[in-house]
Design a protein around this motif. Structure first.
Motif, PDB file in Angstrom:
ATOM      1  N   LEU A  33     -11.249  -3.012  -2.286  1.00 54.37           N
ATOM      2  CA  LEU A  33     -10.583  -3.720  -1.199  1.00 54.37           C
ATOM      3  C   LEU A  33     -10.394  -2.817   0.014  1.00 54.37           C
ATOM      4  O   LEU A  33     -10.522  -3.265   1.161  1.00 54.37           O
ATOM      5  CB  LEU A  33      -9.228  -4.252  -1.664  1.00 54.37           C
ATOM      6  CG  LEU A  33      -9.263  -5.376  -2.703  1.00 54.37           C
ATOM      7  CD1 LEU A  33      -7.843  -5.749  -3.104  1.00 54.37           C
ATOM      8  CD2 LEU A  33     -10.011  -6.588  -2.168  1.00 54.37           C
ATOM      9  N   TRP A  34     -10.105  -1.544  -0.220  1.00 49.78           N
ATOM     10  CA  TRP A  34      -9.955  -0.584   0.877  1.00 49.78           C
ATOM     11  C   TRP A  34     -11.266  -0.442   1.631  1.00 49.78           C
ATOM     12  O   TRP A  34     -11.299  -0.474   2.867  1.00 49.78           O
ATOM     13  CB  TRP A  34      -9.500   0.762   0.318  1.00 49.78           C
ATOM     14  CG  TRP A  34      -9.530   1.875   1.308  1.00 49.78           C
ATOM     15  CD1 TRP A  34     -10.451   2.868   1.398  1.00 49.78           C
ATOM     16  CD2 TRP A  34      -8.597   2.128   2.361  1.00 49.78           C
ATOM     17  NE1 TRP A  34     -10.158   3.723   2.434  1.00 49.78           N
ATOM     18  CE2 TRP A  34      -9.025   3.286   3.039  1.00 49.78           C
ATOM     19  CE3 TRP A  34      -7.445   1.484   2.789  1.00 49.78           C
ATOM     20  CZ2 TRP A  34      -8.345   3.804   4.126  1.00 49.78           C
ATOM     21  CZ3 TRP A  34      -6.760   2.006   3.875  1.00 49.78           C
ATOM     22  CH2 TRP A  34      -7.210   3.158   4.518  1.00 49.78           C
ATOM     23  N   VAL A 150      -7.380 -15.079  10.302  1.00 53.99           N
ATOM     24  CA  VAL A 150      -6.732 -13.790  10.566  1.00 53.99           C
ATOM     25  C   VAL A 150      -5.747 -13.471   9.449  1.00 53.99           C
ATOM     26  O   VAL A 150      -4.892 -14.294   9.101  1.00 53.99           O
ATOM     27  CB  VAL A 150      -5.987 -13.809  11.917  1.00 53.99           C
ATOM     28  CG1 VAL A 150      -5.378 -12.431  12.199  1.00 53.99           C
ATOM     29  CG2 VAL A 150      -6.907 -14.244  13.042  1.00 53.99           C
ATOM     30  N   SER A 151      -5.861 -12.275   8.896  1.00 49.09           N
ATOM     31  CA  SER A 151      -4.881 -11.783   7.940  1.00 49.09           C
ATOM     32  C   SER A 151      -4.983 -10.266   7.897  1.00 49.09           C
ATOM     33  O   SER A 151      -5.815  -9.672   8.586  1.00 49.09           O
ATOM     34  CB  SER A 151      -5.120 -12.386   6.546  1.00 49.09           C
ATOM     35  OG  SER A 151      -4.017 -12.109   5.698  1.00 49.09           O
ATOM     36  N   GLU A 152      -4.128  -9.651   7.089  1.00 54.41           N
ATOM     37  CA  GLU A 152      -4.214  -8.194   6.973  1.00 54.41           C
ATOM     38  C   GLU A 152      -5.479  -7.806   6.218  1.00 54.41           C
ATOM     39  O   GLU A 152      -6.014  -8.598   5.422  1.00 54.41           O
ATOM     40  CB  GLU A 152      -2.963  -7.645   6.291  1.00 54.41           C
ATOM     41  CG  GLU A 152      -1.773  -7.608   7.246  1.00 54.41           C
ATOM     42  CD  GLU A 152      -0.611  -6.824   6.678  1.00 54.41           C
ATOM     43  OE1 GLU A 152      -0.554  -5.603   6.890  1.00 54.41           O
ATOM     44  OE2 GLU A 152       0.227  -7.443   6.007  1.00 54.41           O
ATOM     45  N   PRO A 153      -5.976  -6.589   6.435  1.00 54.57           N
ATOM     46  CA  PRO A 153      -7.297  -6.210   5.924  1.00 54.57           C
ATOM     47  C   PRO A 153      -7.478  -6.371   4.423  1.00 54.57           C
ATOM     48  O   PRO A 153      -8.533  -6.834   3.968  1.00 54.57           O
ATOM     49  CB  PRO A 153      -7.425  -4.742   6.346  1.00 54.57           C
ATOM     50  CG  PRO A 153      -6.561  -4.622   7.567  1.00 54.57           C
ATOM     51  CD  PRO A 153      -5.408  -5.525   7.307  1.00 54.57           C
ATOM     52  N   PHE A 154      -6.458  -6.010   3.630  1.00 57.51           N
ATOM     53  CA  PHE A 154      -6.590  -6.059   2.176  1.00 57.51           C
ATOM     54  C   PHE A 154      -6.747  -7.481   1.653  1.00 57.51           C
ATOM     55  O   PHE A 154      -7.259  -7.699   0.551  1.00 57.51           O
ATOM     56  CB  PHE A 154      -5.365  -5.420   1.509  1.00 57.51           C
ATOM     57  CG  PHE A 154      -4.070  -6.150   1.789  1.00 57.51           C
ATOM     58  CD1 PHE A 154      -3.705  -7.258   1.057  1.00 57.51           C
ATOM     59  CD2 PHE A 154      -3.227  -5.718   2.800  1.00 57.51           C
ATOM     60  CE1 PHE A 154      -2.521  -7.942   1.326  1.00 57.51           C
ATOM     61  CE2 PHE A 154      -2.049  -6.388   3.076  1.00 57.51           C
ATOM     62  CZ  PHE A 154      -1.687  -7.511   2.330  1.00 57.51           C
ATOM     63  N   GLY A 188      -1.473   1.564   4.705  1.00 54.81           N
ATOM     64  CA  GLY A 188      -2.813   1.215   4.247  1.00 54.81           C
ATOM     65  C   GLY A 188      -2.805   0.627   2.858  1.00 54.81           C
ATOM     66  O   GLY A 188      -2.079  -0.326   2.574  1.00 54.81           O
ATOM     67  N   PRO A 189      -3.591   1.186   1.938  1.00 50.11           N
ATOM     68  CA  PRO A 189      -3.687   0.625   0.585  1.00 50.11           C
ATOM     69  C   PRO A 189      -2.415   0.793  -0.234  1.00 50.11           C
ATOM     70  O   PRO A 189      -2.331   0.260  -1.339  1.00 50.11           O
ATOM     71  CB  PRO A 189      -4.844   1.399  -0.041  1.00 50.11           C
ATOM     72  CG  PRO A 189      -4.861   2.698   0.693  1.00 50.11           C
ATOM     73  CD  PRO A 189      -4.464   2.362   2.103  1.00 50.11           C
ATOM     74  N   GLY A 193       1.888  -5.360   0.097  1.00 50.50           N
ATOM     75  CA  GLY A 193       0.918  -6.427  -0.058  1.00 50.50           C
ATOM     76  C   GLY A 193      -0.390  -5.945  -0.654  1.00 50.50           C
ATOM     77  O   GLY A 193      -0.985  -6.611  -1.504  1.00 50.50           O
ATOM     78  N   ALA A 194      -0.854  -4.777  -0.209  1.00 53.45           N
ATOM     79  CA  ALA A 194      -2.108  -4.240  -0.724  1.00 53.45           C
ATOM     80  C   ALA A 194      -1.998  -3.890  -2.200  1.00 53.45           C
ATOM     81  O   ALA A 194      -2.943  -4.104  -2.977  1.00 53.45           O
ATOM     82  CB  ALA A 194      -2.511  -3.002   0.079  1.00 53.45           C
ATOM     83  N   LEU A 195      -0.845  -3.381  -2.612  1.00 56.78           N
ATOM     84  CA  LEU A 195      -0.669  -3.028  -4.025  1.00 56.78           C
ATOM     85  C   LEU A 195      -0.606  -4.275  -4.909  1.00 56.78           C
ATOM     86  O   LEU A 195      -0.991  -4.215  -6.083  1.00 56.78           O
ATOM     87  CB  LEU A 195       0.619  -2.207  -4.192  1.00 56.78           C
ATOM     88  CG  LEU A 195       0.564  -0.780  -3.631  1.00 56.78           C
ATOM     89  CD1 LEU A 195       1.937  -0.121  -3.712  1.00 56.78           C
ATOM     90  CD2 LEU A 195      -0.472   0.062  -4.371  1.00 56.78           C
ATOM     91  N   ARG A 196      -0.147  -5.382  -4.347  1.00 57.08           N
ATOM     92  CA  ARG A 196      -0.081  -6.619  -5.123  1.00 57.08           C
ATOM     93  C   ARG A 196      -1.397  -7.383  -5.145  1.00 57.08           C
ATOM     94  O   ARG A 196      -1.607  -8.252  -5.990  1.00 57.08           O
ATOM     95  CB  ARG A 196       1.009  -7.534  -4.563  1.00 57.08           C
ATOM     96  CG  ARG A 196       2.420  -7.012  -4.761  1.00 57.08           C
ATOM     97  CD  ARG A 196       3.457  -8.045  -4.429  1.00 57.08           C
ATOM     98  NE  ARG A 196       3.314  -8.579  -3.072  1.00 57.08           N
ATOM     99  CZ  ARG A 196       4.226  -9.324  -2.463  1.00 57.08           C
ATOM    100  NH1 ARG A 196       5.346  -9.633  -3.087  1.00 57.08           N
ATOM    101  NH2 ARG A 196       4.037  -9.765  -1.245  1.00 57.08           N
TER     102      ARG A 196
END
Length: 211
Positions: A33-34, A150-154, A188-189, A193-196
């Motif tokens: 995902l990163w 549009v959303s966050e990168p992850f 970032g990662p 949100g990215a961790l979930r």
């Protein structure tokens, strides 16, 4: 001869192996995902579209609109200012953490930031899958035929899969815009949100929503 302790309790070995396997899979999904997020950030949308569809997240933090949410809106506002989109659509229902409606919070931020163009609000969805399904008829009714999500990168890899699986891309020409919000730039990662997100991918895949 006395057997090693780990041979006397094989269930512990199995459990430890299972936990390790889950951790490896989780980390591998996070790493992918990163990489995908960085690719999207390096290649923003280039074609004009009828609308930017901004997907919701937690609405408020410490009594103010959450920067992870308003950062997504800011990306859509920048596209509108550059002439890439002519209207904005905001999708997100009641936030379980603060009882605010995400779509209304995003719309208020857009107006406060000076946007005076047409807006579509979808205030009932409680998941990414519902963001798409409940926004579709509203966008079609507004005459939208091309959209930048549009959303966050992850978040965008899962959105891409949901778009294809649900047939959303049969109704619209779809592009994607990764929003480098302050939350993303800071962590970032490692952002919440990215961790979930790997867990959300596993859950959605298990229900057959992605493939």
């Amino acid at each position: 001869m006395k057997r090693p302790r780990w041979l006397r309790r094989p269930w512990q070995v199995v459990l430890a192996g299972g936990v390790l396997a889950v951790a490896v899979v989780y980390a591998a999904i996070g790493a992918f995902l990163w990489w995908h997020a960085e690719e999207l950030l390096a290649h923003p949308p280039q074609r004009p579209a009828d609308a930017a569809l901004v997907l919701g997240s937690r609405a408020y933090l410490d009594g103010k609109p959450h920067p992870c949410l308003t950062g997504r809106v800011d990306v859509a506002l920048a596209m509108a200012k550059a002439g890439l989109v002519r209207q904005l659509a905001f999708s997100g229902g009641v936030d379980s953490e603060d009882s605010r409606i995400e779509a209304i919070t995003m719309g208020e931020h857009a107006v406060a930031s000076g946007f005076a163009g047409p807006m579509v609000l979808e205030p009932a969805s409680t998941s990414t899958r519902l963001n798409l399904s409940l926004s579709r008829p509203l966008l079609l009714a507004a005459g939208v035929r091309s959209v930048v999500i549009v959303s966050e990168p992850f978040h965008l890899w899962r959105i891409e899969r949901l778009v294809k699986k649900s047939g959303f891309d049969q109704s619209f020409d779809v592009q994607y815009a990764a929003a480098p919000t302050s939350c993303w730039r800071a962590l970032g990662p490692l952002s919440k949100g990215a961790l979930r997100e790997p867990a959300a991918i596993i859950n959605n895949a298990g229900h057959g929503y992605l493939f």
